[in-house]
Design a protein around this motif. Structure first.
Motif, PDB file in Angstrom:
ATOM      1  N   UNK A 107      -7.631  -7.304 -69.476  1.00 30.30           N
ATOM      2  CA  UNK A 107      -7.010  -6.391 -68.510  1.00 30.30           C
ATOM      3  C   UNK A 107      -7.713  -6.352 -67.154  1.00 30.30           C
ATOM      4  N   UNK A 108      -9.015  -6.606 -67.123  1.00 29.15           N
ATOM      5  CA  UNK A 108      -9.669  -6.595 -65.821  1.00 29.15           C
ATOM      6  C   UNK A 108      -9.900  -8.009 -65.285  1.00 29.15           C
ATOM      7  N   UNK A 216      -9.603 -11.568 -55.522  1.00 25.10           N
ATOM      8  CA  UNK A 216     -10.129 -10.781 -56.639  1.00 25.10           C
ATOM      9  C   UNK A 216      -9.445  -9.415 -56.728  1.00 25.10           C
ATOM     10  N   UNK A 217      -8.821  -9.161 -57.842  1.00 28.50           N
ATOM     11  CA  UNK A 217      -8.175  -7.881 -58.163  1.00 28.50           C
ATOM     12  C   UNK A 217      -7.015  -7.525 -57.231  1.00 28.50           C
ATOM     13  N   UNK A 218      -6.525  -8.471 -56.457  1.00 24.65           N
ATOM     14  CA  UNK A 218      -5.448  -8.115 -55.530  1.00 24.65           C
ATOM     15  C   UNK A 218      -4.112  -7.927 -56.248  1.00 24.65           C
ATOM     16  N   UNK A 219      -3.866  -8.712 -57.295  1.00 24.03           N
ATOM     17  CA  UNK A 219      -2.570  -8.613 -57.967  1.00 24.03           C
ATOM     18  C   UNK A 219      -2.647  -9.302 -59.312  1.00 24.03           C
ATOM     19  N   UNK A 220      -1.714  -8.983 -60.169  1.00 20.58           N
ATOM     20  CA  UNK A 220      -1.563  -9.709 -61.430  1.00 20.58           C
ATOM     21  C   UNK A 220      -0.361 -10.638 -61.283  1.00 20.58           C
ATOM     22  N   UNK A 222       2.381 -10.950 -62.639  1.00 20.67           N
ATOM     23  CA  UNK A 222       3.748 -10.407 -62.656  1.00 20.67           C
ATOM     24  C   UNK A 222       4.034  -9.508 -61.452  1.00 20.67           C
ATOM     25  N   UNK A 223       3.013  -9.269 -60.630  1.00 21.23           N
ATOM     26  CA  UNK A 223       3.236  -8.473 -59.420  1.00 21.23           C
ATOM     27  C   UNK A 223       3.702  -9.344 -58.258  1.00 21.23           C
ATOM     28  N   UNK A 245       3.092 -11.048 -52.269  1.00 21.42           N
ATOM     29  CA  UNK A 245       3.334  -9.755 -52.904  1.00 21.42           C
ATOM     30  C   UNK A 245       4.236  -8.917 -52.018  1.00 21.42           C
TER      31      UNK A 245
ATOM     32  N   UNK B  82      -5.017  -2.637 -64.322  1.00 20.91           N
ATOM     33  CA  UNK B  82      -4.682  -3.957 -64.879  1.00 20.91           C
ATOM     34  C   UNK B  82      -3.220  -4.281 -64.721  1.00 20.91           C
ATOM     35  N   UNK B  96       1.168  -1.005 -58.912  1.00 21.56           N
ATOM     36  CA  UNK B  96      -0.287  -0.874 -58.984  1.00 21.56           C
ATOM     37  C   UNK B  96      -0.910  -1.860 -58.009  1.00 21.56           C
ATOM     38  N   UNK B  97      -1.823  -1.383 -57.192  1.00 17.54           N
ATOM     39  CA  UNK B  97      -2.638  -2.280 -56.381  1.00 17.54           C
ATOM     40  C   UNK B  97      -4.083  -1.983 -56.746  1.00 17.54           C
ATOM     41  N   UNK B  98      -4.764  -3.020 -57.213  1.00 17.97           N
ATOM     42  CA  UNK B  98      -6.124  -2.807 -57.703  1.00 17.97           C
ATOM     43  C   UNK B  98      -7.138  -3.072 -56.607  1.00 17.97           C
ATOM     44  N   UNK B 100     -11.810  -3.304 -56.101  1.00 14.56           N
ATOM     45  CA  UNK B 100     -13.046  -3.483 -56.841  1.00 14.56           C
ATOM     46  C   UNK B 100     -13.946  -2.262 -56.686  1.00 14.56           C
ATOM     47  N   UNK B 112     -12.785  -2.986 -61.948  1.00 11.96           N
ATOM     48  CA  UNK B 112     -11.724  -2.735 -60.975  1.00 11.96           C
ATOM     49  C   UNK B 112     -11.109  -1.365 -61.205  1.00 11.96           C
TER      50      UNK B 112
END
Lengths: 857, 177
Positions: A107-108, A216-220, A222-223, A245, B82, B96-98, B100, B112
């Motif tokens: 997940x992360x 890093x961590x900007x999107x998954x 499916x986004x 995105x 996530x 969702x926007x992640x 760090x 995150x």
């Protein structure tokens, strides 16, 4: 080595008869029968397989033990089983072992959702783990470099990144340290992994161990959506996929494999340069000069001011076209100048004049090689170009040819090249003496008459020329990568003539898989020339009635024949020789229109109207690869701010100047008109270009290029070398907007460096790191002295296009000798001492963002 | 010849003609029979729930407005951004926007955190898939169902709104109720 012929064999896989190319590995062969064999370490781009991960085990009849499908070539009559219990239990075991130390942090993890390990664990794994002991731990996440983050806990030790560094990029920085389950990837001295191609390891990593710092961590997965286009940051024109995105933000760029262009690799400039699209200081509003400063205004006002200014200048308008312009934009601009304003002063080359005859001969289909010809060439000749700085991806191509297919590399440059280590022969000539070096090579090939004299004029030892010529003479196929630079300057035509004479003596048109590939000085240089952005040639390289002024002659004519300048994504103060002349010319010009995405110093101080230029992610149109491949730019995101398509603005300007309604309504219409105007593009449609591009030389219409034979006249005798320290200017991959406006790459921004030999340094009493001034008469450029063993005595090299201390201040198209003086430490410590010659311009560059007025909220 | 409808003919049985004893029964007898049920309920008293002054209690597993959870001890958010909820969402209403975590700015327990977490309540179908998908029990379905508002944009719930302790305005049905 010539291109291998494809032969098919048939074998049996899971009870099915499958035909696959001979020599293909079982993993690839199985795909012909729609059978998938799971892999981790196997990646054909990395060369021969290593069989490190054991994921691909299969049963082969007649062999008692299970075999790795990634390193077993298919053979006729082979019987392969991929679904037996034995295979399945082996696969389950391998997955279970891989997951022993792999953390469950999907997940992360940035790779979550696009992770081969996830896919394989679901598809071929046992579904549960029996491992309850503690997993191994590393500090995480660490920055492997400012662009790549490494999470060693996730690493499954597949060796892909290490193999890449050792065998593809050949920078030998990444290694696997320690043994067994203590192994980890790193650089042997712990230094950051920095190289022009380091970002490729992010794509190669089959887990989330190597991730991109800016993504890093900007999107998954499916986004986001993915959009395929072409990178226009350098002439390699690599095919890229942009991760988008919310339809308006580019978050990432990665390669879109096209073996005819990029071989599936991407340089860091292309990979991280997308950040410039969303830079805070990008120009996204039209602006006009109002009371001395640029002010954001509505489009209508900017357009009407531009129309008024151009109407007044009429035939006194000149235009410079930068390499990021598409074919359509270049075509529309030259038509605006030629047909509407009645001026022929349009140039897409920074310096010198390209003879019409030469341009047409160089475009001959039988004289041009395709990029994939490099792979199979006997000899690759690199002429006056540094691929890694000027068309980065070709550097990897040449290395691949040498490493895997045994191509012999001949390097003929004035500056020590990064390919020297791979080269079998190196000709190092004096800066600016490429014409003499080419003539010397030609002389060595045709018997050696006059060789010693020519080699002396080139400043190169005659025996190196002879060694290079003997390799060239014996080769069955030769691909020549030549830098556009040798056609620049006052003696550019003679340089091209020498190149063509060399090609004639090599009989390159008669050899299979041989030809020239130009490494131009700007991205779409070839396309812009072919659609008519030359002062003497219109669309299709056809001579025009009136000949305009070339870029080098424009500054002198401003104030007389020229009163207005149009800069289409061009910044002459940055890229064109003779910076002072251009600065004065921009100052003298009564009206300057600039299409630009960032306010360079010239635009900031001198432009009367500024139109925001779309980035490559916002453009729609075509560009032409240096090997003649027409490629398609596709709009990937919505236009940022108030940016309008550039073809539309040019069409609107032309219509307003003629008092007609706008007839050009869409980008495909512009493409159609451009194609109709260039005879050898005839009939090309956007659909035909598609995602992979199409080389116009491969189409029937290519025969409509009326090109003459290679000239066989005697060459002029090249000029003698001057005495003293000769200045060579080089391009750097890292100059320009990418390092200035993409935060993640800013650490790479080049400082002016004066590269010189140890002999000269001793003579001048300089040590590395000294601040020096390089120049002649009153013009000086400040630089840091750098000693380089391979630089021949008598040469000094500066970088072109840096933000401050640009070497173009010292160049004017002719070979130049310079003096070097050390700056006393006390003075050097004072911040940015402006250049003597253009103090005002240097000041302006430091306050680029400051003095442009913010748009109204 | 006259038309013969054949055996399909159904003879309609009619009730008594109006008037007379049958008519009187219809007026009084049947009405009183119906009223018997009504009058029998009068004794039980009214059962109308005076919404919104009074509310029907909901079951514990009722799926109402979402809540984002924090760790009780540290106060850190459970959500690590996530985006699995967004992937699971059939109505595509979660964004969702992640970002760090840094040592100076530690928002969640992992590497995150969600810098933006929005649920568009006009689209949500309250299926609860987000709750099922969440690997950290960070999002749960609450009991509040009173979500009407005057503008659509007010119905896009932000992370702050979802993290805030919701107004306890929905009674929970007690055991055995």
């Amino acid at each position: 080595m010539s291109r291998p012929e494809e032969k098919f064999v048939s074998f049996d896989i899971d009870g099915r008869e499958v035909r696959a190319p001979e020599g293909a590995m079982l993993v690839d062969g199985a795909k012909y029968g729609d059978v998938e064999i799971p892999v981790f370490c196997y990646e054909p781009k990395l060369g021969p397989p290593v069989g490190a991960c054991r994921m691909c085990l299969v049963e082969i009849e007649g062999i008692p033990k299970l075999q790795t499908a990634c390193s077993t070539p298919v053979k006729d009559g082979m019987v392969v089983i991929t679904k037996s219990d034995r295979v399945q239990s082996a696969q389950n075991a391998v997955v279970e072992f891989l997951l022993v130390n792999h953390p469950l942090d999907c997940p992360v993890c940035d790779a979550g959702g696009e992770c081969p390990l996830q896919d394989v664990a679901y598809g071929w794994g046992p579904g549960r783990s029996r491992f309850i002991e503690p997993k191994r731990h590393f500090k995480k996440p660490l920055e492997l470099s400012p662009t790549v983050a490494i999470d060693r806990e996730r690493c499954i030790l597949c060796y892909r990144c290490v193999r890449y560094s050792q065998e593809i990029a050949e920078d030998h920085q990444l290694v696997l340290l320690e043994r067994a389950d203590h192994s980890f990837v790193g650089t042997h001295d712990g230094a950051p992994y920095v190289g022009p191609f380091s970002g490729n390891i992010i794509d190669l990593c089959p887990v989330g161990a190597l991730t991109s710092v800016p993504y890093r961590f900007r999107a998954r997965p499916w986004d986001v959506e993915e959009a395929g286009t072409v990178c226009t940051l350098c002439p390699s024109q690599c095919n890229v996929t942009l991760t988008v995105r919310d339809d308006n933000k580019v978050l990432r760029a990665f390669n879109r494999q096209n073996d005819e262009v990029d071989d599936g690799w991407l340089c860091d400039k292309g990979r991280f340069g997308y950040q410039t699209i969303h830079a805070a200081d990008r120009v996204v509003h039209p602006m006009v000069r109002d009371g001395g400063t640029l002010r954001a205004v509505p489009w209508e006002r900017a357009l009407s001011e531009a129309v008024a200014g151009l109407r007044k200048a009429g035939a006194g308008t000149a235009a410079l076209v930068g390499g990021e312009a598409t074919n359509e934009e270049g075509f529309l601009l030259q038509r605006l100048l030629r047909e509407v304003l009645g001026s022929s002063h349009v140039d897409s080359r920074p310096s010198g004049r390209l003879e019409g005859e030469h341009a047409r001969v160089l475009a001959r289909p039988d004289l041009s090689a395709r990029v994939s010809d490099i792979d199979y060439a006997d000899v690759v000749l690199v002429l006056d170009a540094e691929p890694v700085d000027e068309a980065a991806i070709l550097d990897l191509r040449v290395r691949k040819a040498a490493r895997r297919n045994g191509a012999r590399v001949v390097v003929a440059t004035s500056r020590p090249s990064s390919l020297d280590a791979n080269a079998e022969a190196v000709v190092r000539f004096a800066p600016g003496a490429s014409e003499a070096a080419l003539a010397a090579l030609g002389a060595a090939l045709t018997g050696g008459a006059g060789l010693d004299d020519l080699a002396r004029r080139a400043g190169a030892p005659a025996e190196t020329v002879r060694a290079a010529a003997s390799l060239l003479g014996a080769a069955e196929s030769i691909v020549v990568l030549w830098g556009e630079r040798l056609s620049h300057g006052a003696r550019g035509p003679q340089g091209v003539a020498a190149l063509l004479a060399l090609m004639r003596s090599l009989d390159i048109t008669g050899k299979e898989g041989s030809g020239l590939i130009e490494i131009p000085s700007s991205t779409n240089a070839r396309g812009l020339r072919e659609v008519g952005c030359l002062p003497n040639l219109g669309p299709g390289l056809v001579p025009t009635a009136g000949e305009g002024l070339a870029a080098a002659d424009m500054p002198g004519a401003v104030g007389e024949d020229i009163s207005a300048l149009v800069l289409l994504q061009a910044d002459p103060l940055r890229t064109h020789p003779d910076r002072q002349a251009w600065a004065a010319a921009l100052d003298r010009a009564t009206f300057v229109v600039a299409f630009t995405d960032f306010l360079g110093e010239g635009v900031l101080e001198q432009a009367d109207v500024v139109f925001p230029a779309p980035s490559y992610a916002e453009k729609e149109g075509t560009i032409t690869h240096p090997d003649g491949r027409l490629q398609r730019l596709r709009q990937s995101i919505g236009l940022v701010g108030e940016v309008r398509p550039q073809w539309g603005v040019l069409a609107e300007l032309a219509a307003a100047l003629e008092d007609k309604p706008v007839e050009l309504l869409s980008s495909p219409m512009a493409t159609e008109q451009m194609v109709a105007a260039v005879p050898f593009y005839a009939g090309v449609t956007l659909a035909e270009i598609g995602g992979r591009g199409v080389r116009w030389q491969d189409r029937d219409a290519a025969s409509s290029l009326a090109a003459a034979e290679l000239p066989d006249g005697a060459l002029e005798s090249p000029p003698e070398l001057g005495d003293g320290l000769r200045l060579g200017t080089v391009l750097s991959l890292w100059t320009g907007k990418v390092t200035e406006h993409a935060p993640v790459l800013s650490f790479l921004a080049p400082q002016q460096r004066a590269e010189l030999s140890a002999d000269d340094a001793r003579r001048l009493d300089l040590s590395p790191g000294d601040v020096v001034e390089v120049g002649f008469d009153g013009t000086r450029v400040r630089a840091v002295a750098a000693l380089r063993d391979a630089v021949p005595p008598g040469s000094v090299f500066l970088v072109e296009g840096t933000r401050t201390d640009n070497a173009t201040a010292l160049t004017n198209g002719a070979p130049r000798t310079v003096e070097i003086t050390r700056v006393p430490d006390a003075v050097a410590k004072g911040t940015s001492l402006p250049l003597a010659a253009d103090a005002g311009a240097a000041d302006a560059s430091t306050s680029v963002a400051g003095s442009a007025e913010a748009p109204p909220a | 010849m006259t038309y013969d409808p054949g055996p399909d003919v159904i003879a309609v049985q009619r009730g008594p003609e109006p008037g007379g004893a049958g008519g009187a029964y219809r007026i009084f007898g049947e009405t009183l029979r119906g009223l018997k049920t009504t009058l029998a309920r009068v004794a039980e008293g009214p059962v109308t729930i005076e919404y919104p002054e009074e509310k029907t209690p909901v079951y514990p597993r009722f799926r109402g407005r979402h809540k984002l959870q924090r760790f009780e001890d540290t106060g850190l958010e459970k959500c690590v951004g996530c985006s699995l909820c967004a992937a699971a969402c059939p109505a595509d209403c979660i964004r969702v926007v992640a970002a760090e975590n840094t040592p100076e700015h530690q928002v969640s327990a992992g590497e995150r955190y969600a810098s933006v977490y929005e649920i568009n309540m006009t689209r949500c179908i309250f299926c609860g898939y987000c709750e099922v998908a969440c690997p950290f029990d960070a999002i749960t379905m609450g009991h509040d169902f009173e979500l009407s508002d005057y503008t659509r944009s007010d119905l896009i719930f932000t992370k702050e709104m979802l993290l805030a302790e919701p107004l306890e305005r929905t009674p929970l049905r007690r055991e055995g109720e």
